[in-house]
Design a protein around this motif. Structure first.
Motif, PDB file in Angstrom:
ATOM      1  N   PHE A 193       5.995 -11.282  -4.045  1.00 42.34           N
ATOM      2  CA  PHE A 193       5.096 -10.839  -2.975  1.00 42.34           C
ATOM      3  C   PHE A 193       5.041  -9.320  -3.065  1.00 42.34           C
ATOM      4  CE2 PHE A 193       4.236  -9.183   1.263  1.00 42.34           C
ATOM      5  CZ  PHE A 193       3.170  -9.965   1.684  1.00 42.34           C
ATOM      6  N   VAL A 194       3.889  -8.777  -3.415  1.00 40.90           N
ATOM      7  CA  VAL A 194       3.733  -7.341  -3.615  1.00 40.90           C
ATOM      8  C   VAL A 194       2.814  -6.791  -2.528  1.00 40.90           C
ATOM      9  CG1 VAL A 194       2.937  -5.534  -5.165  1.00 40.90           C
ATOM     10  CG2 VAL A 194       4.063  -7.570  -6.098  1.00 40.90           C
ATOM     11  N   GLU A 195       3.359  -5.898  -1.734  1.00 38.47           N
ATOM     12  CA  GLU A 195       2.590  -5.310  -0.634  1.00 38.47           C
ATOM     13  C   GLU A 195       2.255  -3.866  -0.967  1.00 38.47           C
ATOM     14  OE1 GLU A 195       3.100  -4.329   4.171  1.00 38.47           O
ATOM     15  OE2 GLU A 195       4.526  -5.642   3.143  1.00 38.47           O
ATOM     16  N   VAL A 196       0.993  -3.508  -0.783  1.00 42.81           N
ATOM     17  CA  VAL A 196       0.579  -2.140  -1.047  1.00 42.81           C
ATOM     18  C   VAL A 196      -0.325  -1.662   0.081  1.00 42.81           C
ATOM     19  CG1 VAL A 196      -1.295  -3.003  -2.526  1.00 42.81           C
ATOM     20  CG2 VAL A 196      -0.641  -0.606  -2.646  1.00 42.81           C
ATOM     21  N   ASN A 197      -0.044  -0.476   0.601  1.00 46.11           N
ATOM     22  CA  ASN A 197      -0.878   0.135   1.626  1.00 46.11           C
ATOM     23  C   ASN A 197      -1.884   1.035   0.929  1.00 46.11           C
ATOM     24  OD1 ASN A 197      -1.960   1.847   3.676  1.00 46.11           O
ATOM     25  ND2 ASN A 197      -0.208   1.372   4.970  1.00 46.11           N
ATOM     26  N   CYS A 198      -3.131   0.631   0.943  1.00 46.26           N
ATOM     27  CA  CYS A 198      -4.159   1.366   0.207  1.00 46.26           C
ATOM     28  C   CYS A 198      -4.332   2.789   0.716  1.00 46.26           C
ATOM     29  CB  CYS A 198      -5.489   0.622   0.289  1.00 46.26           C
ATOM     30  SG  CYS A 198      -5.443  -1.032  -0.455  1.00 46.26           S
ATOM     31  N   ALA A 199      -3.955   3.022   1.983  1.00 47.17           N
ATOM     32  CA  ALA A 199      -4.111   4.365   2.552  1.00 47.17           C
ATOM     33  C   ALA A 199      -3.087   5.343   1.999  1.00 47.17           C
ATOM     34  CB  ALA A 199      -3.994   4.293   4.072  1.00 47.17           C
ATOM     35  N   THR A 200      -1.975   4.849   1.436  1.00 42.17           N
ATOM     36  CA  THR A 200      -0.914   5.726   0.952  1.00 42.17           C
ATOM     37  C   THR A 200      -0.955   5.930  -0.555  1.00 42.17           C
ATOM     38  OG1 THR A 200       0.658   3.893   0.679  1.00 42.17           O
ATOM     39  CG2 THR A 200       0.582   4.979   2.837  1.00 42.17           C
ATOM     40  N   LEU A 201      -1.808   5.201  -1.259  1.00 33.49           N
ATOM     41  CA  LEU A 201      -1.890   5.372  -2.713  1.00 33.49           C
ATOM     42  C   LEU A 201      -2.595   6.683  -3.057  1.00 33.49           C
ATOM     43  CD1 LEU A 201      -2.888   1.793  -3.916  1.00 33.49           C
ATOM     44  CD2 LEU A 201      -0.720   2.943  -4.314  1.00 33.49           C
ATOM     45  N   PRO A 202      -2.049   7.459  -3.997  1.00 30.66           N
ATOM     46  CA  PRO A 202      -2.727   8.694  -4.403  1.00 30.66           C
ATOM     47  C   PRO A 202      -4.078   8.378  -5.030  1.00 30.66           C
ATOM     48  CG  PRO A 202      -0.891   8.187  -5.883  1.00 30.66           C
ATOM     49  CD  PRO A 202      -0.801   7.235  -4.746  1.00 30.66           C
ATOM     50  N   VAL A 203      -5.129   9.059  -4.589  1.00 27.78           N
ATOM     51  CA  VAL A 203      -6.493   8.744  -5.025  1.00 27.78           C
ATOM     52  C   VAL A 203      -6.629   8.825  -6.541  1.00 27.78           C
ATOM     53  CG1 VAL A 203      -8.909   9.474  -4.865  1.00 27.78           C
ATOM     54  CG2 VAL A 203      -7.460   9.533  -2.836  1.00 27.78           C
ATOM     55  N   ASN A 204      -5.984   9.821  -7.154  1.00 27.50           N
ATOM     56  CA  ASN A 204      -6.127   9.988  -8.599  1.00 27.50           C
ATOM     57  C   ASN A 204      -5.274   9.021  -9.406  1.00 27.50           C
ATOM     58  OD1 ASN A 204      -3.743  11.165  -7.782  1.00 27.50           O
ATOM     59  ND2 ASN A 204      -3.796  12.782  -9.345  1.00 27.50           N
ATOM     60  N   ARG A 205      -4.463   8.188  -8.715  1.00 30.22           N
ATOM     61  CA  ARG A 205      -3.593   7.248  -9.421  1.00 30.22           C
ATOM     62  C   ARG A 205      -3.792   5.805  -8.978  1.00 30.22           C
ATOM     63  NH1 ARG A 205      -1.016   7.260 -13.722  1.00 30.22           N
ATOM     64  NH2 ARG A 205       0.735   6.129 -12.844  1.00 30.22           N
ATOM     65  N   ILE A 206      -4.732   5.555  -8.064  1.00 30.29           N
ATOM     66  CA  ILE A 206      -4.848   4.219  -7.501  1.00 30.29           C
ATOM     67  C   ILE A 206      -5.231   3.176  -8.543  1.00 30.29           C
ATOM     68  CG2 ILE A 206      -7.271   4.505  -6.775  1.00 30.29           C
ATOM     69  CD1 ILE A 206      -6.505   2.887  -4.246  1.00 30.29           C
ATOM     70  N   ASP A 207      -6.098   3.549  -9.489  1.00 30.38           N
ATOM     71  CA  ASP A 207      -6.482   2.623 -10.562  1.00 30.38           C
ATOM     72  C   ASP A 207      -5.258   2.224 -11.375  1.00 30.38           C
ATOM     73  OD1 ASP A 207      -7.465   1.399 -12.884  1.00 30.38           O
ATOM     74  OD2 ASP A 207      -9.354   2.480 -12.757  1.00 30.38           O
ATOM     75  N   ALA A 208      -4.460   3.233 -11.793  1.00 31.52           N
ATOM     76  CA  ALA A 208      -3.265   2.960 -12.592  1.00 31.52           C
ATOM     77  C   ALA A 208      -2.218   2.197 -11.773  1.00 31.52           C
ATOM     78  CB  ALA A 208      -2.690   4.269 -13.118  1.00 31.52           C
ATOM     79  N   GLU A 209      -2.106   2.522 -10.487  1.00 35.47           N
ATOM     80  CA  GLU A 209      -1.132   1.828  -9.643  1.00 35.47           C
ATOM     81  C   GLU A 209      -1.460   0.339  -9.545  1.00 35.47           C
ATOM     82  OE1 GLU A 209       1.595   2.803  -8.017  1.00 35.47           O
ATOM     83  OE2 GLU A 209       1.548   4.936  -8.493  1.00 35.47           O
ATOM     84  N   LEU A 210      -2.739   0.034  -9.394  1.00 44.72           N
ATOM     85  CA  LEU A 210      -3.128  -1.366  -9.243  1.00 44.72           C
ATOM     86  C   LEU A 210      -3.142  -2.124 -10.564  1.00 44.72           C
ATOM     87  CD1 LEU A 210      -6.054  -1.205  -6.635  1.00 44.72           C
ATOM     88  CD2 LEU A 210      -3.792  -2.216  -6.308  1.00 44.72           C
TER      89      LEU A 210
END
Length: 442
Positions: A193-210
């Motif tokens: 179960f992977v939870e991610v808060n989209c508001a806290t992801l760095p904008v320049n890294r969100i693609d790589a994070e996901l």
């Protein structure tokens, strides 16, 4: 709440009989035992709701009897009775698990109030235990019709093959709790179960994070994305309304195909993931102002679940407060707090802008400050008491709430299609539209 069945264990025969008579006149059932051994036998046979136990008795003393109750009937609350010079023993008894103590001679009216409050707490804790045995998520216990419907929806959707689920509701209503319950019932606890808060992801890294990144593409080594980590389980995207528009198209592609490309790579990867998205924003309004893609909104909204705010669950607040009190007491090895009539009335009238999270935090705060005590309204934090209580609903307002619930339910079941929802409600589409405008649902 019904009146309790009280067992009095005290070697002072005259006091016991007099007290039993008084409690019966107050509407309670009473049984008497004049020594510890007989008290234990009666308790084993009759299962009383509450025990009034004297600290000092010949033979089997009060602390020994309390120890027996803790081992044999731990769910029965025990209130100790002590003479003024036995106060230290009474304090010891509290540490051993007694819920409270009264000093002799005691005020009968205060004792009756204490017994009624203890019975209220006992019944609430009993219902919490029952719900725990039924594996019902505690933040959604209660009898409010919207919560009953929510539990049914969670069970049905979790057992389905729905791969994309959309949760909406105000801050603090429990969207993350619903997501975890859907995961537990659907994928099981062993699956990720992977939870991610989209508001806290760095904008320049969100693609790589996901979706991950190949080495050399802003990463020292190949980075696994959250989608890959969640493979075989659930990816919970909280605050989906905060996701940048430039990433939304890639998420839409993944939701439609369950395939994705790692940043810096042209190779397709696949993941068997149930995606649960949540927001407290109005995504339809975000679509209108151009901050959220319409096609992604429609894709997410295929299986919607609307979580009601706590202010619409007035009758559930008391039960939730009791659950949180018991939960905190267990984790901290202390006696749970209780709530007197004035506090319970305040809980029912307060608007709870922070919803279940606010109630949970308040009960934890009170549990730290007043462990094992009965919380009166004057002990509530000033910032809570300073808020004007919500006015009582008129009949017209109550009917509007019922009507609003029915329309929301019909729209949810018809996936937002107003024509089908109107047919389900037995009214015309135009009548539905007028009702929605009047009720603030348009």
């Amino acid at each position: 709440m019904s009146s309790p069945n009280v067992l009095i264990i005290d070697d002072e025969i005259n006091l016991t009989r007099s007290l039993a008579f008084t409690l019966r006149q107050a509407g309670m059932e009473c049984q008497e035992a004049h020594n510890g051994h007989i008290g234990c036998k009666i308790a084993q046979r009759e299962a009383p709701d509450i025990v009034l136990l004297d600290v000092r008795m010949p033979g089997m003393g009060g602390l020994e009897v309390l120890d027996w109750f803790s081992a044999e009937l731990p769910e029965v609350p025990v209130i100790m009775m002590s003479a003024l010079d036995d106060t230290q023993d009474a304090v010891t008894a509290i540490k051993m698990g007694a819920v409270d103590y009264v000093s002799k001679p005691f005020d009968v009216d205060e004792l009756i109030l204490l017994l009624n409050e203890t019975e209220t707490r006992r019944q609430l804790e009993s219902e919490v235990r029952y719900l725990r045995e039924q594996s019902i998520e505690f933040d959604f216990i209660g009898g409010y019709s919207g919560i009953t419907r929510l539990r049914q929806e969670i069970a049905a959707i979790a057992a389905s093959n729905a791969q994309t689920i959309f949760l909406s509701g105000e801050t603090g209503v429990g969207k993350a709790v619903v997501a975890r319950e859907l995961h537990r019932r659907g994928s099981g606890l062993e699956a990720p179960f992977v939870e991610v808060n989209c508001a806290t992801l760095p904008v320049n890294r969100i693609d790589a994070e996901l979706f991950g990144a190949e080495r050399g593409n802003g990463a020292i080594s190949r980075t696994r994305g959250l989608v890959e980590i969640a493979d075989g389980g659930t990816l919970f995207l909280d605050e989906i309304g905060e996701m940048p528009v430039e990433v939304q198209s890639k998420l839409l592609h993944f939701l439609e195909t369950r395939s994705y490309r790692v940043s810096g790579s042209s190779r397709e990867h696949y993941a068997d993931v149930r995606v649960i998205a949540a927001t407290n924003k109005d995504l339809a309004a975000a679509v209108t102002d151009g901050t959220f893609r319409q096609d992604l909104f429609f894709r997410l909204n295929g299986v919607p679940i609307a979580i009601p705010p706590l202010r619409e669950r007035e009758k559930d607040v008391e039960l939730l407060a009791a659950h949180f009190a018991v939960k905190y007491a267990r984790s901290s090895a202390v006696t749970p707090i209780g709530f007197d009539k004035s506090t319970r009335e305040f809980f029912r009238s307060y608007d709870w802008p922070g919803n279940v999270r606010e109630l949970k935090n308040l009960v934890e705060r009170l549990s730290i400050l007043y462990p094992g005590k009965t919380v009166t309204a004057d002990l509530l934090p000033a910032e809570i008491k300073s808020v004007e209580p919500k006015p009582a609903l008129s009949i017209e307002q109550s009917m509007e709430n019922v009507e609003r619930d029915l329309i929301r339910d019909a729209l949810m079941r018809c996936k937002g299609k107003k024509g089908l929802a109107a047919d389900r409600l037995g009214i015309s589409r135009h009548a539905l539209k007028r009702k929605m405008q009047r009720l603030g649902l348009a």
